[in-house]
Write an enzyme that holds these catalytic residues in place. Structure first.
Site, PDB file in Angstrom:
ATOM      1  N   HIS A  50       0.843  -1.208   0.000  1.00 32.74           N
ATOM      2  CA  HIS A  50       0.000   0.000   0.000  1.00 32.74           C
ATOM      3  C   HIS A  50       0.880   1.262   0.000  1.00 32.74           C
ATOM      4  O   HIS A  50       0.643   2.196  -0.776  1.00 32.74           O
ATOM      5  CB  HIS A  50      -0.917  -0.037   1.222  1.00 32.74           C
ATOM      6  CG  HIS A  50      -1.665   1.231   1.471  1.00 32.74           C
ATOM      7  ND1 HIS A  50      -2.961   1.438   1.047  1.00 32.74           N
ATOM      8  CD2 HIS A  50      -1.295   2.383   2.097  1.00 32.74           C
ATOM      9  CE1 HIS A  50      -3.341   2.653   1.408  1.00 32.74           C
ATOM     10  NE2 HIS A  50      -2.356   3.253   2.050  1.00 32.74           N
ATOM     11  N   GLU A  51       1.922   1.261   0.840  1.00 32.50           N
ATOM     12  CA  GLU A  51       2.818   2.434   0.887  1.00 32.50           C
ATOM     13  C   GLU A  51       3.556   2.620  -0.445  1.00 32.50           C
ATOM     14  O   GLU A  51       3.718   3.752  -0.917  1.00 32.50           O
ATOM     15  CB  GLU A  51       3.822   2.300   2.043  1.00 32.50           C
ATOM     16  CG  GLU A  51       3.198   2.309   3.441  1.00 32.50           C
ATOM     17  CD  GLU A  51       2.392   3.558   3.721  1.00 32.50           C
ATOM     18  OE1 GLU A  51       2.811   4.658   3.317  1.00 32.50           O
ATOM     19  OE2 GLU A  51       1.317   3.448   4.343  1.00 32.50           O
ATOM     20  N   HIS A  64       1.379   4.380  -2.879  1.00 27.51           N
ATOM     21  CA  HIS A  64       1.399   5.851  -2.783  1.00 27.51           C
ATOM     22  C   HIS A  64       2.551   6.414  -3.600  1.00 27.51           C
ATOM     23  O   HIS A  64       2.420   7.441  -4.271  1.00 27.51           O
ATOM     24  CB  HIS A  64       1.586   6.290  -1.317  1.00 27.51           C
ATOM     25  CG  HIS A  64       0.324   6.253  -0.518  1.00 27.51           C
ATOM     26  ND1 HIS A  64      -0.830   6.870  -0.929  1.00 27.51           N
ATOM     27  CD2 HIS A  64       0.029   5.678   0.680  1.00 27.51           C
ATOM     28  CE1 HIS A  64      -1.778   6.678  -0.018  1.00 27.51           C
ATOM     29  NE2 HIS A  64      -1.276   5.945   0.969  1.00 27.51           N
ATOM     30  N   GLU A  66      -5.972   6.974  -1.096  1.00 28.20           N
ATOM     31  CA  GLU A  66      -5.949   5.730  -0.306  1.00 28.20           C
ATOM     32  C   GLU A  66      -6.546   4.572  -1.095  1.00 28.20           C
ATOM     33  O   GLU A  66      -5.996   3.465  -1.090  1.00 28.20           O
ATOM     34  CB  GLU A  66      -6.692   5.914   1.020  1.00 28.20           C
ATOM     35  CG  GLU A  66      -6.048   6.908   1.975  1.00 28.20           C
ATOM     36  CD  GLU A  66      -4.588   6.601   2.268  1.00 28.20           C
ATOM     37  OE1 GLU A  66      -4.233   5.409   2.358  1.00 28.20           O
ATOM     38  OE2 GLU A  66      -3.789   7.551   2.371  1.00 28.20           O
ATOM     39  N   ASP A  75      -4.612   1.192  -2.108  1.00 27.20           N
ATOM     40  CA  ASP A  75      -5.183  -0.124  -1.778  1.00 27.20           C
ATOM     41  C   ASP A  75      -5.265  -0.997  -3.029  1.00 27.20           C
ATOM     42  O   ASP A  75      -4.913  -2.175  -3.003  1.00 27.20           O
ATOM     43  CB  ASP A  75      -6.601   0.043  -1.199  1.00 27.20           C
ATOM     44  CG  ASP A  75      -6.584   0.435   0.272  1.00 27.20           C
ATOM     45  OD1 ASP A  75      -5.492   0.502   0.865  1.00 27.20           O
ATOM     46  OD2 ASP A  75      -7.684   0.672   0.827  1.00 27.20           O
TER      47      ASP A  75
HETATM   48 ZN   LIG Z   1      -2.201   5.250   2.683  1.00 25.32          ZN
END
Ligand SMILES: [Zn+2]
Length: 425
Positions: free
Chosen positions: A285-286, A289, A363, A367
């Site tokens: 997930h990071e 980003h 987000e 995801d």
């Molecule tokens: Zn996040």
């Protein structure tokens, strides 16, 4: 007869008062809505989570949400009262005359005045911050901060503000002297350059003042995470573990810096709470980003926002009524900065739903990236459920409340989005 423009100082005062009260009422109303919604769902957890969060934990999360809501209502009203007192009692022009009487007028002195006022105005908030940490967080088993550490953190923050904030303020005020009517452009550029520099320096110089960072130790977890980084072409020197448990049992992961300075940080509390596949999902997930360029995108939008802010300040600083409404002599640029700093929140508040909506959009993207890289959404769903449980997150915020304040979608929203993804076989 009064002309409509320029407005009377008293009209300006009333407009400002209305803006402050509008924000205050909106905050109280949002808190009220959320409270009613949480109470309505208090006896039964949402169907989607039955069997995941046990009843005792769910009941505790409801109590935690309600307790935070009560404290936030007290805080909101307390700060509004203080703001009204400071703005309309005449104390600010009085303090300025006192201060200016002692020293010669210069950018250094004006910056010092602003600095002292900002510091003084931050003091009344301390008792509530203290209560939040040592009463509320303590009651729900989250607090691990000692009194000594808490005060030391405040002291370090103050010293950092003196070392970095004060020179920056002097520079901005000097730029006004040097560059004439386009000063707001130059001031904005200086602030932006400072922000970019901090993005690089903060992870290296500032964060280590508050926490210890260690590379993730050798072992199966490290191998698993580094192989994920390789698979996603995310070059990283190391993955860092931060001693978050020093202050709180809340857990988190974040991503800072850019270019060669980027850094992925996992809280030690997170590593303790999640299984290896779930930690891999959090890292994915990071990385999402990063791959979707969320940091530079956010930076561009916030830079445009601050440019608009400086422009607005330059316009207001020209208007006599802006000063007179609060008892200052026109043209006092330090006063313009001070008033702008105190008042801008009453306007920017209304933009926060938009900023949060955009953040939630990021987000969802991160995801989706994680689910795609791992070929399944399950590990991320597992991680999110555990994080919500361990942090006693509110599973049933009122949609208007979460729409206004939440930078992350709720657990239910994220699960729905993850399950709805059409993943390649
Ligand atoms: Zn996040």
């Amino acid at each position: 007869m009064h002309a409509f423009w320029p407005p009377d100082a008293s009209v300006v005062s009333w407009v400002v008062l209305a803006l402050i009260l509008a924000k205050w009422l909106a905050q109280l109303w949002l808190d009220y809505l959320n409270r009613q919604y949480v109470l309505a769902h208090a006896s039964v957890p949402p169907a989607a989570f039955q069997g995941i969060m046990d009843e005792a934990t769910y009941a505790k999360s409801v109590q935690y949400t309600l307790a935070k809501g009560r404290l936030s209502q007290v805080e909101t009203s307390y700060h509004v009262l203080l703001l009204l007192l400071v703005l309309f009692s005449g104390i600010l022009p009085w303090a300025y005359r006192l201060f200016a009487g002692q020293f010669e007028n210069s950018a250094w002195v004006s910056a010092a005045f602003l600095f002292v006022i900002a510091l003084t105005l931050s003091l009344p908030g301390l008792p509530l911050d203290w209560y939040h940490q040592f009463r509320l967080e303590e009651r729900f088993g989250f607090n691990t901060t000692t009194q000594k550490l808490w005060w030391l953190d405040r002291l370090k923050g103050l010293l950092l503000a003196v070392a970095l904030g004060y020179p920056l303020l002097v520079l901005v005020l000097k730029l006004i002297e040097w560059t004439g009517r386009w000063w707001w452009w130059w001031a904005w550029a200086a602030i932006l350059a400072f922000q970019l520099l901090m993005l690089v320096l903060a992870p290296v110089l500032i964060l280590p003042l508050f926490n210890k960072f260690k590379p993730l130790p050798e072992g199966s977890l490290r191998e698993r995470l580094l192989s994920l980084a390789e698979r996603t072409h995310f070059r990283t020197r190391s993955i860092q573990v931060m001693d978050g448990s020093k202050r709180s049992r809340h857990s988190n992961a974040f991503f800072t810096g850019f270019g060669a300075f980027r850094k992925i940080v996992l809280f030690d509390t997170l590593i303790e709470q999640l299984a290896e596949p779930e930690l891999e999902a959090v890292l994915a997930h990071e990385i999402g980003h990063f791959k979707k360029k969320h940091i530079p995108k956010t930076l561009v939008v916030s830079a445009l926002g601050s440019l608009a802010g400086f422009f607005a300040l330059s316009v207001l600083a020209h208007e006599e009524w802006f000063y007179r409404a609060f008892g200052f002599a026109p043209g006092n640029i330090a006063a313009a900065f001070l008033l702008f700093g105190l008042l801008s929140g009453a306007v920017t508040f209304w933009f926060s739903p938009l900023a949060h909506w955009w953040s939630r959009h990021h987000e969802y993207e991160a995801d989706a990236f994680a689910a795609q890289v791992l070929n399944e959404p399950q590990p991320l769903i597992g991680a999110l459920r555990k994080l919500n449980e361990k942090n006693l997150s509110n599973l049933t915020p009122h949609p208007v409340y979460s729409g206004f304040y939440y930078s992350h979608p709720t657990l239910l929203e994220r699960e729905r989005a993850l399950q709805g993804l059409l993943l390649p076989a």
